[in-house]
Scaffold this motif. Structure first.
Motif, short mmCIF file in Angstrom:
data_model
loop_
_atom_site.label_atom_id
_atom_site.label_comp_id
_atom_site.label_asym_id
_atom_site.label_seq_id
_atom_site.Cartn_x
_atom_site.Cartn_y
_atom_site.Cartn_z
N GLU A 167 5.12 5.57 -8.03
CA GLU A 167 4.35 5.96 -7.13
C GLU A 167 5.15 6.17 -5.75
OE1 GLU A 167 1.17 7.98 -5.48
OE2 GLU A 167 1.56 7.32 -7.51
N ASN A 168 6.08 5.09 -5.32
CA ASN A 168 6.98 5.10 -4.27
C ASN A 168 7.91 6.44 -4.26
OD1 ASN A 168 5.92 2.86 -2.94
ND2 ASN A 168 7.46 1.63 -3.97
N ARG A 169 8.63 6.45 -5.39
CA ARG A 169 9.50 7.65 -5.64
C ARG A 169 8.90 8.78 -5.45
NH1 ARG A 169 11.84 3.45 -9.16
NH2 ARG A 169 10.80 4.23 -10.84
N ASN A 170 7.61 9.19 -6.15
CA ASN A 170 7.07 10.28 -5.93
C ASN A 170 6.54 10.63 -4.55
OD1 ASN A 170 7.32 10.45 -8.75
ND2 ASN A 170 5.32 9.80 -9.42
N ALA A 171 6.10 9.64 -3.93
CA ALA A 171 5.51 9.97 -2.58
C ALA A 171 6.56 9.84 -1.57
CB ALA A 171 4.66 8.70 -2.30
N ASP A 172 8.05 9.47 -1.97
CA ASP A 172 9.16 9.73 -1.14
C ASP A 172 9.00 8.99 0.20
OD1 ASP A 172 11.66 10.41 -0.95
OD2 ASP A 172 11.21 12.13 0.43
N PHE A 173 8.42 7.72 -0.14
CA PHE A 173 8.30 6.73 1.28
C PHE A 173 9.53 6.03 1.20
CE2 PHE A 173 3.69 6.93 0.12
CZ PHE A 173 3.26 7.00 1.65
N ASP A 174 9.97 5.65 2.46
CA ASP A 174 11.06 5.00 2.99
C ASP A 174 10.55 3.22 2.60
OD1 ASP A 174 13.27 6.71 3.20
OD2 ASP A 174 12.83 6.80 5.34
N PHE A 175 11.14 2.14 2.21
CA PHE A 175 10.86 1.14 2.44
C PHE A 175 9.95 0.57 3.39
CE2 PHE A 175 11.20 -3.73 1.84
CZ PHE A 175 10.50 -3.61 0.56
N LYS A 176 10.77 1.09 4.49
CA LYS A 176 10.28 0.26 5.68
C LYS A 176 8.97 0.94 6.11
CE LYS A 176 13.25 3.52 8.74
NZ LYS A 176 12.90 4.66 8.50
N ASP A 177 8.68 2.12 5.65
CA ASP A 177 7.44 2.77 6.00
C ASP A 177 6.35 2.24 5.19
OD1 ASP A 177 8.61 4.22 8.01
OD2 ASP A 177 9.25 5.76 6.38
N LEU A 178 6.39 1.41 4.25
CA LEU A 178 5.42 0.88 3.20
C LEU A 178 4.64 -0.10 4.13
CD1 LEU A 178 7.22 0.55 -0.09
CD2 LEU A 178 5.63 2.06 0.44
N GLU A 179 3.33 -0.18 3.80
CA GLU A 179 2.32 -1.31 4.34
C GLU A 179 2.57 -2.44 3.61
OE1 GLU A 179 -2.09 -1.92 5.55
OE2 GLU A 179 -1.42 -0.06 5.75
N ILE A 180 3.25 -3.41 4.08
CA ILE A 180 3.27 -4.64 3.23
C ILE A 180 2.49 -5.62 4.01
CG2 ILE A 180 4.71 -6.28 1.77
CD1 ILE A 180 6.68 -4.30 1.57
N LYS A 181 1.51 -6.37 3.40
CA LYS A 181 0.91 -7.29 4.20
C LYS A 181 0.37 -8.53 3.68
CE LYS A 181 -0.53 -4.82 7.89
NZ LYS A 181 -1.24 -4.34 9.02
N VAL A 182 0.48 -9.58 4.10
CA VAL A 182 0.07 -10.94 3.34
C VAL A 182 -1.39 -11.21 3.64
CG1 VAL A 182 -0.07 -13.49 3.75
CG2 VAL A 182 1.98 -12.17 4.04
N LYS B 163 0.74 -1.32 0.15
CA LYS B 163 0.10 -0.02 0.10
C LYS B 163 0.89 1.17 -0.18
CE LYS B 163 -3.80 2.23 2.51
NZ LYS B 163 -4.57 1.98 3.69
N VAL B 164 0.80 2.08 -0.87
CA VAL B 164 1.41 3.42 -0.99
C VAL B 164 0.33 4.28 -1.12
CG1 VAL B 164 2.92 4.84 -2.42
CG2 VAL B 164 3.42 2.22 -2.55
N GLY B 165 0.16 5.26 -0.04
CA GLY B 165 -0.72 6.17 0.29
C GLY B 165 -2.16 5.38 0.27
N ASN B 166 -3.07 5.82 -0.49
CA ASN B 166 -4.22 4.98 -0.66
C ASN B 166 -4.39 3.97 -1.73
OD1 ASN B 166 -5.48 6.25 1.77
ND2 ASN B 166 -6.07 7.90 0.25
N LEU B 167 -3.43 3.61 -2.56
CA LEU B 167 -3.35 2.90 -3.59
C LEU B 167 -2.52 1.47 -3.07
CD1 LEU B 167 -2.02 5.65 -6.19
CD2 LEU B 167 -4.37 4.83 -5.68
N GLY C 248 -5.50 1.41 -8.85
CA GLY C 248 -4.32 0.97 -8.00
C GLY C 248 -3.06 0.94 -8.64
N LEU C 249 -2.16 0.10 -8.26
CA LEU C 249 -0.80 0.11 -8.87
C LEU C 249 -0.41 -0.82 -9.72
CD1 LEU C 249 0.92 1.52 -5.52
CD2 LEU C 249 0.29 3.02 -7.60
N ASN C 250 -1.59 -1.92 -9.80
CA ASN C 250 -1.12 -3.08 -10.77
C ASN C 250 -1.33 -2.33 -12.22
OD1 ASN C 250 -1.98 -4.64 -8.18
ND2 ASN C 250 -1.11 -6.18 -9.56
N GLU C 251 -0.24 -2.61 -13.13
CA GLU C 251 -0.20 -2.35 -14.39
C GLU C 251 -1.23 -3.16 -15.39
OE1 GLU C 251 3.21 -0.89 -16.01
OE2 GLU C 251 4.13 -0.53 -14.12
#
Length: 155
Positions: free
Chosen positions: A46-61, A10-14, A92-95
């Motif tokens: 989107e990650n680069r534009n939002a300037d998130f650190d990888f550790k700050d991303l919400e990654i969930k199974v 999840k990046v922002g709301n995407l 969302g972010l799937n192409e």
């Protein structure tokens, strides 16, 4: 038995919906691609534009599924269920979809081909021109060889 992991980033709301046979390896690859400017995709842009650190991303199974065999189409079908649930291709972010039926694929292929042709009209025309010139040159060379071979056969 093989285990399929369906997850989201999840990046922002995407949302990006992914699936993998090896979740640990998948996370390593995402982290490697995360800030790589040469990787061009909706997710990483989107990650680069939002300037998130990888550790700050919400990654969930989302789920883990045990399968009898390592069947790629089955993995993609399961992933597609969640891509549709999160509408992650359109909103969302799937192409692209992970799985489409053969009928949908044929239909989409013609639509995508038309889009590609319209977008790359100049490139296609340049390629066709070069191809025709090359074919003409090849034909001329073939004719020269035929004449040469006929000449050698006479003497």
């Amino acid at each position: 038995m093989k285990k399929v992991t369906i997850y989201y980033i999840k990046v922002g709301n995407l949302y990006y919906i992914g699936s993998t046979w090896d979740y640990a390896e998948c996370l390593i690859k995402h982290k490697a691609y995360y800030k790589n400017e040469h990787v061009d995709s909706k997710l990483y842009n989107e990650n680069r534009n939002a300037d998130f650190d990888f550790k700050d991303l919400e990654i969930k199974v989302i789920t883990k599924v045990i399968m009898n065999r390592h069947i790629e189409i089955e993995r993609r079908k399961i992933q597609q269920i969640y891509i549709e649930k999160y509408d992650s291709v359109n909103a969302g972010l799937n192409e692209r979809n992970a799985y489409v039926s053969p009928e949908e694929f044929k239909k989409g292929l013609s639509i995508n081909q038309k889009k590609y042709n319209n977008k790359n009209k100049d490139k296609i025309q340049a390629y066709q021109k070069k191809y025709k010139e090359t074919a003409k040159l090849k034909k001329e060379i073939d004719n020269i060889f035929k004449i040469w071979n006929n000449y050698n056969n006479i003497f």
